[in-house]
Scaffold this motif. Structure first.
Motif, PDB file in Angstrom:
ATOM      1  N   GLY A 160       4.272  -0.437   3.821  1.00 45.99           N
ATOM      2  CA  GLY A 160       5.169  -1.172   1.794  1.00 45.99           C
ATOM      3  C   GLY A 160       5.248  -0.134   0.911  1.00 45.99           C
ATOM      4  N   ILE A 161       5.871  -1.566   0.094  1.00 52.31           N
ATOM      5  CA  ILE A 161       5.807  -0.110  -1.640  1.00 52.31           C
ATOM      6  C   ILE A 161       5.092  -1.017  -2.383  1.00 52.31           C
ATOM      7  CG2 ILE A 161       7.694   0.711  -1.066  1.00 52.31           C
ATOM      8  CD1 ILE A 161       9.577  -2.013  -2.274  1.00 52.31           C
ATOM      9  N   GLY A 162       4.284  -0.285  -3.764  1.00 55.65           N
ATOM     10  CA  GLY A 162       4.533  -0.649  -4.812  1.00 55.65           C
ATOM     11  C   GLY A 162       4.043  -0.085  -6.126  1.00 55.65           C
ATOM     12  N   PRO A 216       1.276   6.297 -16.448  1.00 53.90           N
ATOM     13  CA  PRO A 216       0.320   5.028 -16.623  1.00 53.90           C
ATOM     14  C   PRO A 216       1.496   3.631 -16.316  1.00 53.90           C
ATOM     15  CG  PRO A 216       1.338   4.956 -18.923  1.00 53.90           C
ATOM     16  CD  PRO A 216       1.375   5.894 -17.869  1.00 53.90           C
ATOM     17  N   ILE A 217       3.410   4.634 -14.997  1.00 54.58           N
ATOM     18  CA  ILE A 217       4.014   3.827 -15.121  1.00 54.58           C
ATOM     19  C   ILE A 217       4.225   4.596 -13.147  1.00 54.58           C
ATOM     20  CG2 ILE A 217       6.763   3.202 -14.896  1.00 54.58           C
ATOM     21  CD1 ILE A 217       5.814   2.636 -17.556  1.00 54.58           C
ATOM     22  N   GLY A 218       4.280   3.491 -12.206  1.00 53.96           N
ATOM     23  CA  GLY A 218       4.579   4.812 -11.314  1.00 53.96           C
ATOM     24  C   GLY A 218       5.015   4.420 -10.351  1.00 53.96           C
ATOM     25  N   VAL A 219       5.646   4.381  -8.976  1.00 48.51           N
ATOM     26  CA  VAL A 219       6.320   3.515  -7.521  1.00 48.51           C
ATOM     27  C   VAL A 219       5.042   4.159  -6.752  1.00 48.51           C
ATOM     28  CG1 VAL A 219       7.934   3.067  -6.358  1.00 48.51           C
ATOM     29  CG2 VAL A 219       8.388   3.409  -8.688  1.00 48.51           C
ATOM     30  N   ARG A 220       4.920   3.623  -5.486  1.00 49.19           N
ATOM     31  CA  ARG A 220       4.486   3.849  -4.782  1.00 49.19           C
ATOM     32  C   ARG A 220       4.501   3.578  -3.416  1.00 49.19           C
ATOM     33  NH1 ARG A 220       0.244   0.895  -4.337  1.00 49.19           N
ATOM     34  NH2 ARG A 220       1.053  -0.499  -6.223  1.00 49.19           N
ATOM     35  N   ILE A 221       4.751   5.236  -2.342  1.00 50.10           N
ATOM     36  CA  ILE A 221       4.774   4.505  -0.869  1.00 50.10           C
ATOM     37  C   ILE A 221       3.275   4.698   0.026  1.00 50.10           C
ATOM     38  CG2 ILE A 221       6.021   4.979   1.201  1.00 50.10           C
ATOM     39  CD1 ILE A 221       8.255   5.842  -0.700  1.00 50.10           C
ATOM     40  N   THR A 281      -5.458 -21.056  11.681  1.00 53.98           N
ATOM     41  CA  THR A 281      -5.533 -20.980  11.124  1.00 53.98           C
ATOM     42  C   THR A 281      -6.416 -19.309  11.158  1.00 53.98           C
ATOM     43  OG1 THR A 281      -5.545 -22.215   9.136  1.00 53.98           O
ATOM     44  CG2 THR A 281      -7.058 -20.569   8.214  1.00 53.98           C
ATOM     45  N   PHE A 282      -5.840 -18.481  10.650  1.00 54.95           N
ATOM     46  CA  PHE A 282      -6.928 -17.382  11.280  1.00 54.95           C
ATOM     47  C   PHE A 282      -8.232 -16.276  10.040  1.00 54.95           C
ATOM     48  CE2 PHE A 282      -3.497 -17.374  14.647  1.00 54.95           C
ATOM     49  CZ  PHE A 282      -3.739 -16.900  15.547  1.00 54.95           C
ATOM     50  N   LYS A 283      -9.086 -16.796   9.542  1.00 52.71           N
ATOM     51  CA  LYS A 283      -9.721 -16.734   8.806  1.00 52.71           C
ATOM     52  C   LYS A 283     -10.676 -14.848   8.873  1.00 52.71           C
ATOM     53  CE  LYS A 283     -10.257 -21.201   7.785  1.00 52.71           C
ATOM     54  NZ  LYS A 283     -11.191 -22.581   7.234  1.00 52.71           N
ATOM     55  N   SER A 284     -10.455 -13.874   8.423  1.00 50.94           N
ATOM     56  CA  SER A 284     -10.862 -13.239   8.817  1.00 50.94           C
ATOM     57  C   SER A 284     -11.827 -11.990   7.250  1.00 50.94           C
ATOM     58  CB  SER A 284     -10.138 -12.127   9.604  1.00 50.94           C
ATOM     59  OG  SER A 284      -8.450 -12.213   9.196  1.00 50.94           O
ATOM     60  N   PHE A 285     -12.009 -11.042   7.613  1.00 56.52           N
ATOM     61  CA  PHE A 285     -12.258  -9.962   6.435  1.00 56.52           C
ATOM     62  C   PHE A 285     -11.578  -8.772   7.264  1.00 56.52           C
ATOM     63  CE2 PHE A 285     -14.803  -6.440   5.139  1.00 56.52           C
ATOM     64  CZ  PHE A 285     -15.028  -6.801   4.121  1.00 56.52           C
ATOM     65  N   ASP A 286     -10.595  -7.475   6.723  1.00 61.48           N
ATOM     66  CA  ASP A 286      -9.341  -7.215   6.399  1.00 61.48           C
ATOM     67  C   ASP A 286     -10.026  -6.220   5.994  1.00 61.48           C
ATOM     68  OD1 ASP A 286      -8.537  -9.095   8.589  1.00 61.48           O
ATOM     69  OD2 ASP A 286      -7.096  -9.221   7.176  1.00 61.48           O
ATOM     70  N   VAL A 287     -10.060  -4.074   6.497  1.00 59.29           N
ATOM     71  CA  VAL A 287      -9.819  -3.242   6.371  1.00 59.29           C
ATOM     72  C   VAL A 287      -8.904  -2.822   6.459  1.00 59.29           C
ATOM     73  CG1 VAL A 287     -12.044  -1.730   5.310  1.00 59.29           C
ATOM     74  CG2 VAL A 287     -12.575  -3.687   6.173  1.00 59.29           C
ATOM     75  N   PRO A 288      -8.259  -2.502   5.302  1.00 60.46           N
ATOM     76  CA  PRO A 288      -7.244  -1.676   5.570  1.00 60.46           C
ATOM     77  C   PRO A 288      -7.362   0.007   5.042  1.00 60.46           C
ATOM     78  CG  PRO A 288      -6.042  -3.234   4.183  1.00 60.46           C
ATOM     79  CD  PRO A 288      -7.049  -3.672   4.025  1.00 60.46           C
ATOM     80  N   LEU A 289      -6.887   1.040   5.666  1.00 60.76           N
ATOM     81  CA  LEU A 289      -7.330   2.030   5.259  1.00 60.76           C
ATOM     82  C   LEU A 289      -5.280   2.956   5.412  1.00 60.76           C
ATOM     83  CD1 LEU A 289      -8.860   4.417   4.673  1.00 60.76           C
ATOM     84  CD2 LEU A 289      -8.926   5.394   7.175  1.00 60.76           C
ATOM     85  N   LEU A 290      -4.691   3.033   3.813  1.00 61.04           N
ATOM     86  CA  LEU A 290      -3.702   3.216   3.499  1.00 61.04           C
ATOM     87  C   LEU A 290      -3.710   4.496   3.462  1.00 61.04           C
ATOM     88  CD1 LEU A 290      -2.555   0.097   1.879  1.00 61.04           C
ATOM     89  CD2 LEU A 290      -2.121   0.369   3.731  1.00 61.04           C
ATOM     90  N   LEU A 291      -2.519   5.487   3.507  1.00 63.65           N
ATOM     91  CA  LEU A 291      -2.244   6.926   2.990  1.00 63.65           C
ATOM     92  C   LEU A 291      -0.544   6.560   2.204  1.00 63.65           C
ATOM     93  CD1 LEU A 291      -2.839   8.686   6.217  1.00 63.65           C
ATOM     94  CD2 LEU A 291      -4.296   8.464   4.264  1.00 63.65           C
ATOM     95  N   GLY A 292      -0.712   7.238   1.371  1.00 64.17           N
ATOM     96  CA  GLY A 292       0.532   6.898   0.834  1.00 64.17           C
ATOM     97  C   GLY A 292       0.495   8.284  -0.698  1.00 64.17           C
ATOM     98  N   THR A 293       1.869   7.855  -0.938  1.00 62.02           N
ATOM     99  CA  THR A 293       2.334   9.167  -2.542  1.00 62.02           C
ATOM    100  C   THR A 293       2.343   8.123  -3.310  1.00 62.02           C
ATOM    101  OG1 THR A 293       3.034  10.750  -2.788  1.00 62.02           O
ATOM    102  CG2 THR A 293       4.442   9.113  -1.836  1.00 62.02           C
ATOM    103  N   ARG A 294       3.083   8.092  -4.525  1.00 63.11           N
ATOM    104  CA  ARG A 294       3.098   7.750  -5.601  1.00 63.11           C
ATOM    105  C   ARG A 294       4.125   8.604  -6.704  1.00 63.11           C
ATOM    106  NH1 ARG A 294       1.465   8.088 -11.414  1.00 63.11           N
ATOM    107  NH2 ARG A 294       1.521   5.553 -12.167  1.00 63.11           N
ATOM    108  N   ILE A 295       4.851   7.844  -7.530  1.00 62.33           N
ATOM    109  CA  ILE A 295       6.002   8.571  -7.897  1.00 62.33           C
ATOM    110  C   ILE A 295       5.945   8.450  -9.589  1.00 62.33           C
ATOM    111  CG2 ILE A 295       8.641   9.394  -7.762  1.00 62.33           C
ATOM    112  CD1 ILE A 295       8.679   8.799  -5.132  1.00 62.33           C
ATOM    113  N   GLY A 296       5.895   9.267 -10.231  1.00 64.03           N
ATOM    114  CA  GLY A 296       6.208   8.568 -11.761  1.00 64.03           C
ATOM    115  C   GLY A 296       5.405   9.282 -12.818  1.00 64.03           C
ATOM    116  N   LEU A 297       4.982   9.596 -14.078  1.00 59.88           N
ATOM    117  CA  LEU A 297       4.546   9.979 -14.457  1.00 59.88           C
ATOM    118  C   LEU A 297       4.059   8.606 -16.033  1.00 59.88           C
ATOM    119  CD1 LEU A 297       7.222  12.223 -16.610  1.00 59.88           C
ATOM    120  CD2 LEU A 297       5.427  12.326 -15.039  1.00 59.88           C
TER     121      LEU A 297
END
Length: 196
Positions: free
Chosen positions: A153-155, A113-118, A95-111
């Motif tokens: 990833g996608i969201g 309140p509804i959208g898809v992200r990369i 088990t690896f227990k850690s405090f993780d800090v991602p810094l993500l760059l992305g774009t959102r497609i949608g209009l």
């Protein structure tokens, strides 16, 4: 006349969308995720099976002109199955227990309140106690306190709710020993809620 009116409506709509994308946006929320991780190794020291862990934390997002930066901070428990070549073969979990800090760059497609992200970017991990908990008879305590990786990833955003599917690829050799090249590989599926 109808063509001119239709052209004018389309022009107003296009200008409205363009102006909306040029306005800065800000979101802040909480998230939780399940992680399915394994530990790769270049040597024949051990094999690793995928085990389930978790992530809990917060995220923020600042966007303008269709692009955004999304920093996150969360506690992560990454579990892997281990089968060693030592002592005639041992199996257990790490088990690896850690405090993780991602810094993500992305774009959102949608209009609206509804959208898809990369999204993609680096992640920086800081071991919680500097130790790895192994359930095998052999104990290893030569693991690094910090590591880096890449996440992509996608969201999807549905009003204030978010859903993400990501892959994390470790870049740092976690073991301080020069004999092993061990890196975390992990898929996560997470949900979040934006309260701002």
């Amino acid at each position: 006349m109808k063509k001119s009116l239709l052209t004018l409506i389309c022009l107003i709509f296009a200008v409205g969308i363009t102006q909306a994308q040029l306005l800065p946006t800000f979101k802040l929320g909480i998230k939780g995720a399940l992680g399915f991780s394994s530990l790769s190794s270049d040597g024949r020291f051990f094999n690793s099976d995928t085990k389930t862990g978790f992530q809990l934390g917060a995220w923020g997002r600042v966007g303008i002109a269709g692009f955004h930066v999304q920093p996150e901070a969360y506690y992560a428990s990454k579990r892997v199955g281990v089968e060693t070549d030592l002592n005639g073969g041992e199996s257990g979990e790490a088990t690896f227990k850690s405090f993780d800090v991602p810094l993500l760059l992305g774009t959102r497609i949608g209009l609206g309140p509804i959208g898809v992200r990369i999204q993609a970017g680096p992640v920086f991990s800081f071991a919680q106690d500097g130790k790895v908990n192994f359930t095998t008879a052999t104990q290893w305590d030569r693991y690094k306190k910090t590591s880096t990786g890449l996440i992509g990833g996608i969201g999807a955003d549905i009003s204030k709710f978010t859903v993400d599917l990501r892959y994390e690829h470790g870049l740092t050799d976690l073991n301080e020993s020069p004999d092993y090249n061990q890196k975390i590989r992990m898929w996560t599926i997470g949900v979040g809620f934006a309260f701002l």
